[in-house]
Design a protein around this motif. Structure first.
Motif, PDB file in Angstrom:
ATOM      1  N   LEU A   1       0.881  -0.812   0.056  1.00 13.70           N
ATOM      2  CA  LEU A   1       0.356   0.210   0.040  1.00 13.70           C
ATOM      3  C   LEU A   1       1.247   1.364  -0.205  1.00 13.70           C
ATOM      4  O   LEU A   1       0.110   2.049  -0.377  1.00 13.70           O
ATOM      5  CB  LEU A   1      -0.852  -0.163   1.443  1.00 13.70           C
ATOM      6  N   LEU A   2       2.556   0.925   0.662  1.00 14.14           N
ATOM      7  CA  LEU A   2       2.657   2.101   0.396  1.00 14.14           C
ATOM      8  C   LEU A   2       3.390   2.989  -1.197  1.00 14.14           C
ATOM      9  O   LEU A   2       3.703   3.979  -1.177  1.00 14.14           O
ATOM     10  CB  LEU A   2       4.369   2.068   0.745  1.00 14.14           C
ATOM     11  N   ASP A   3       2.865   2.038  -1.591  1.00 14.33           N
ATOM     12  CA  ASP A   3       2.899   2.753  -3.443  1.00 14.33           C
ATOM     13  C   ASP A   3       2.109   2.963  -4.295  1.00 14.33           C
ATOM     14  O   ASP A   3       1.866   3.876  -5.289  1.00 14.33           O
ATOM     15  CB  ASP A   3       3.835   1.240  -4.397  1.00 14.33           C
ATOM     16  N   THR A   4       0.926   2.833  -3.141  1.00 13.17           N
ATOM     17  CA  THR A   4      -0.178   3.764  -3.149  1.00 13.17           C
ATOM     18  C   THR A   4      -0.795   5.123  -2.819  1.00 13.17           C
ATOM     19  O   THR A   4       0.230   5.406  -1.825  1.00 13.17           O
ATOM     20  CB  THR A   4      -1.577   3.142  -3.758  1.00 13.17           C
ATOM     21  N   ASP A   5      -1.725   5.846  -2.764  1.00 10.68           N
ATOM     22  CA  ASP A   5      -2.174   7.114  -1.802  1.00 10.68           C
ATOM     23  C   ASP A   5      -2.968   6.696  -0.981  1.00 10.68           C
ATOM     24  O   ASP A   5      -3.568   7.388  -0.373  1.00 10.68           O
ATOM     25  CB  ASP A   5      -2.592   7.884  -2.888  1.00 10.68           C
ATOM     26  N   TYR A   6      -3.198   4.858  -0.366  1.00 11.38           N
ATOM     27  CA  TYR A   6      -3.704   4.562   0.647  1.00 11.38           C
ATOM     28  C   TYR A   6      -3.525   4.646   2.240  1.00 11.38           C
ATOM     29  O   TYR A   6      -3.499   3.318   2.623  1.00 11.38           O
ATOM     30  CB  TYR A   6      -4.448   3.264  -0.026  1.00 11.38           C
ATOM     31  N   LEU A   7      -2.946   5.645   2.213  1.00 12.51           N
ATOM     32  CA  LEU A   7      -2.906   5.811   3.720  1.00 12.51           C
ATOM     33  C   LEU A   7      -3.659   5.829   4.793  1.00 12.51           C
ATOM     34  O   LEU A   7      -3.354   5.373   5.682  1.00 12.51           O
ATOM     35  CB  LEU A   7      -2.287   7.626   4.220  1.00 12.51           C
ATOM     36  N   LEU A   8      -4.733   5.942   3.947  1.00 12.50           N
ATOM     37  CA  LEU A   8      -6.039   6.438   5.372  1.00 12.50           C
ATOM     38  C   LEU A   8      -6.172   4.946   5.643  1.00 12.50           C
ATOM     39  O   LEU A   8      -6.148   4.127   6.614  1.00 12.50           O
ATOM     40  CB  LEU A   8      -6.826   6.677   4.845  1.00 12.50           C
ATOM     41  N   ARG A   9      -6.154   3.592   4.665  1.00 14.90           N
ATOM     42  CA  ARG A   9      -6.189   2.378   4.659  1.00 14.90           C
ATOM     43  C   ARG A   9      -4.746   1.684   5.401  1.00 14.90           C
ATOM     44  O   ARG A   9      -5.193   0.531   6.442  1.00 14.90           O
ATOM     45  CB  ARG A   9      -6.096   1.146   3.316  1.00 14.90           C
ATOM     46  N   ILE A  10      -4.088   2.275   5.282  1.00 13.67           N
ATOM     47  CA  ILE A  10      -2.738   1.112   6.785  1.00 13.67           C
ATOM     48  C   ILE A  10      -3.097   2.026   7.472  1.00 13.67           C
ATOM     49  O   ILE A  10      -2.702   1.195   8.348  1.00 13.67           O
ATOM     50  CB  ILE A  10      -1.063   2.247   5.319  1.00 13.67           C
ATOM     51  N   HIS A  11      -3.246   3.361   8.307  1.00 15.48           N
ATOM     52  CA  HIS A  11      -3.517   3.788   9.239  1.00 15.48           C
ATOM     53  C   HIS A  11      -4.464   2.481   9.759  1.00 15.48           C
ATOM     54  O   HIS A  11      -4.581   2.277  11.016  1.00 15.48           O
ATOM     55  CB  HIS A  11      -4.364   5.049   9.442  1.00 15.48           C
ATOM     56  N   ARG A  12      -5.365   2.466   9.153  1.00 16.77           N
ATOM     57  CA  ARG A  12      -6.769   1.907   9.687  1.00 16.77           C
ATOM     58  C   ARG A  12      -6.258  -0.085   9.961  1.00 16.77           C
ATOM     59  O   ARG A  12      -6.580  -1.051  10.841  1.00 16.77           O
ATOM     60  CB  ARG A  12      -7.783   1.320   8.680  1.00 16.77           C
ATOM     61  N   ILE A  13      -5.776  -0.366   8.939  1.00 14.78           N
ATOM     62  CA  ILE A  13      -4.682  -1.640   9.075  1.00 14.78           C
ATOM     63  C   ILE A  13      -4.027  -1.794  10.253  1.00 14.78           C
ATOM     64  O   ILE A  13      -3.958  -2.684  10.956  1.00 14.78           O
ATOM     65  CB  ILE A  13      -4.422  -2.457   7.731  1.00 14.78           C
ATOM     66  N   ILE A  14      -3.568  -0.873  11.135  1.00 16.14           N
ATOM     67  CA  ILE A  14      -2.696  -0.385  12.456  1.00 16.14           C
ATOM     68  C   ILE A  14      -3.479  -0.788  13.580  1.00 16.14           C
ATOM     69  O   ILE A  14      -3.132  -1.634  13.938  1.00 16.14           O
ATOM     70  CB  ILE A  14      -1.440   0.508  11.747  1.00 16.14           C
ATOM     71  N   LEU A  15      -4.413   0.612  12.897  1.00 14.94           N
ATOM     72  CA  LEU A  15      -5.324  -0.185  14.177  1.00 14.94           C
ATOM     73  C   LEU A  15      -6.433  -1.006  14.778  1.00 14.94           C
ATOM     74  O   LEU A  15      -6.073  -1.991  15.668  1.00 14.94           O
ATOM     75  CB  LEU A  15      -6.327   1.289  14.030  1.00 14.94           C
ATOM     76  N   ASP A  16      -6.660  -1.874  12.775  1.00  7.41           N
ATOM     77  CA  ASP A  16      -7.558  -3.422  13.416  1.00  7.41           C
ATOM     78  C   ASP A  16      -6.569  -4.553  13.853  1.00  7.41           C
ATOM     79  O   ASP A  16      -6.767  -5.431  14.999  1.00  7.41           O
ATOM     80  CB  ASP A  16      -7.949  -3.224  11.915  1.00  7.41           C
ATOM     81  N   HIS A  17      -4.965  -3.817  13.370  1.00 15.96           N
ATOM     82  CA  HIS A  17      -4.067  -4.827  14.422  1.00 15.96           C
ATOM     83  C   HIS A  17      -3.088  -4.828  15.809  1.00 15.96           C
ATOM     84  O   HIS A  17      -3.843  -5.448  16.524  1.00 15.96           O
ATOM     85  CB  HIS A  17      -2.848  -4.452  13.409  1.00 15.96           C
ATOM     86  N   ALA A  18      -3.733  -3.361  16.108  1.00 19.28           N
ATOM     87  CA  ALA A  18      -4.217  -3.495  17.406  1.00 19.28           C
ATOM     88  C   ALA A  18      -4.962  -3.710  17.773  1.00 19.28           C
ATOM     89  O   ALA A  18      -4.539  -4.127  18.743  1.00 19.28           O
ATOM     90  CB  ALA A  18      -3.704  -1.889  18.018  1.00 19.28           C
ATOM     91  N   TRP A  19      -6.328  -3.333  17.866  1.00 24.70           N
ATOM     92  CA  TRP A  19      -7.680  -3.830  18.177  1.00 24.70           C
ATOM     93  C   TRP A  19      -7.176  -5.287  18.890  1.00 24.70           C
ATOM     94  O   TRP A  19      -7.870  -5.954  19.663  1.00 24.70           O
ATOM     95  CB  TRP A  19      -8.247  -3.433  17.307  1.00 24.70           C
ATOM     96  N   LYS A  20      -6.773  -6.153  17.274  1.00 27.51           N
ATOM     97  CA  LYS A  20      -6.706  -7.382  17.667  1.00 27.51           C
ATOM     98  C   LYS A  20      -6.182  -8.429  18.532  1.00 27.51           C
ATOM     99  O   LYS A  20      -6.136  -8.754  19.737  1.00 27.51           O
ATOM    100  CB  LYS A  20      -6.656  -7.967  16.635  1.00 27.51           C
ATOM    101  N   HIS A  21      -4.800  -7.744  18.750  1.00 25.65           N
ATOM    102  CA  HIS A  21      -3.902  -7.696  19.496  1.00 25.65           C
ATOM    103  C   HIS A  21      -4.039  -7.576  21.364  1.00 25.65           C
ATOM    104  O   HIS A  21      -3.982  -8.301  21.900  1.00 25.65           O
ATOM    105  CB  HIS A  21      -2.802  -7.334  19.744  1.00 25.65           C
ATOM    106  N   TRP A  22      -5.214  -6.681  21.262  1.00 24.09           N
ATOM    107  CA  TRP A  22      -5.814  -6.309  22.825  1.00 24.09           C
ATOM    108  C   TRP A  22      -6.236  -6.655  22.991  1.00 24.09           C
ATOM    109  O   TRP A  22      -6.304  -6.827  24.003  1.00 24.09           O
ATOM    110  CB  TRP A  22      -5.358  -4.315  22.896  1.00 24.09           C
ATOM    111  N   ARG A  23      -7.389  -6.640  22.406  1.00 29.43           N
ATOM    112  CA  ARG A  23      -8.478  -7.713  22.630  1.00 29.43           C
ATOM    113  C   ARG A  23      -8.532  -9.647  23.229  1.00 29.43           C
ATOM    114  O   ARG A  23      -8.874  -9.671  23.539  1.00 29.43           O
ATOM    115  CB  ARG A  23      -9.519  -7.432  21.437  1.00 29.43           C
ATOM    116  N   ARG A  24      -6.753 -10.231  22.115  1.00 30.94           N
ATOM    117  CA  ARG A  24      -6.724 -11.727  22.382  1.00 30.94           C
ATOM    118  C   ARG A  24      -6.089 -11.488  23.951  1.00 30.94           C
ATOM    119  O   ARG A  24      -6.137 -12.619  25.005  1.00 30.94           O
ATOM    120  CB  ARG A  24      -5.442 -11.755  21.974  1.00 30.94           C
TER     121      ARG A  24
END
Length: 149
Positions: free
Chosen positions: A73-96
């Motif tokens: 995604l860094l090759d694209t302008d999808y910075l918001l998508r990158i941010h969402r992936i990181i947040l989703d990863h964090a959420w799943k980690h904290w939930r686990r």
């Protein structure tokens, strides 16, 4: 490093390390893309990233499966998508981790960590944030609906 030395609670250390690891990896991906040297960073993965600088995922895909998707995604302008992936990863980690803790100090720390993710989600896009907030409230309610039975 001084902050980590002063943290006696293992969950507090885990939360800080997780955030720093994520930021160090993202910094590494961005710096490599810009032709810069590895990030100074802190934490256990900094040296690993330096040693595996030429590997697409710094040889960390086994531990951080989101790296490949973000690298693409860094090759694209999808910075918001990158941010969402990181947040989703964090959420799943904290939930686990929260599944292992009920009514203790660590559960409070994880609750605060998850609410920080919710706050960041809602700041990305107010309409989407409101929808995601409602989903997370329902999810949390379902997790604890039988708590007193």
């Amino acid at each position: 490093n001084r902050l980590m030395q002063g943290l006696e609670n293992s969950m507090a250390r885990e939360i800080v390390e997780f955030r720093m690891d994520t930021r160090t990896i993202l910094s590494g991906l961005l710096r490599r893309r810009r032709g810069l040297p590895p990030p100074p960073g802190v934490g256990p993965w900094t040296g690993h990233i330096r040693r595996h600088w030429q590997q697409p995922d710094f040889s960390l895909g086994w531990r951080f499966p989101w790296i490949d998707e973000i690298e693409t995604l860094l090759d694209t302008d999808y910075l918001l998508r990158i941010h969402r992936i990181i947040l989703d990863h964090a959420w799943k980690h904290w939930r686990r981790l929260a599944e292992e803790h009920v009514f203790d100090f660590e559960s409070l720390l994880l609750y605060l960590a998850r609410w920080e993710v919710v706050a960041r989600w809602t700041n990305l896009d107010s309409a989407l944030g409101a929808t995601r907030f409602e989903e997370l409230i329902q999810e949390a309610a379902c997790e604890h609906r039988n708590i007193f039975q």
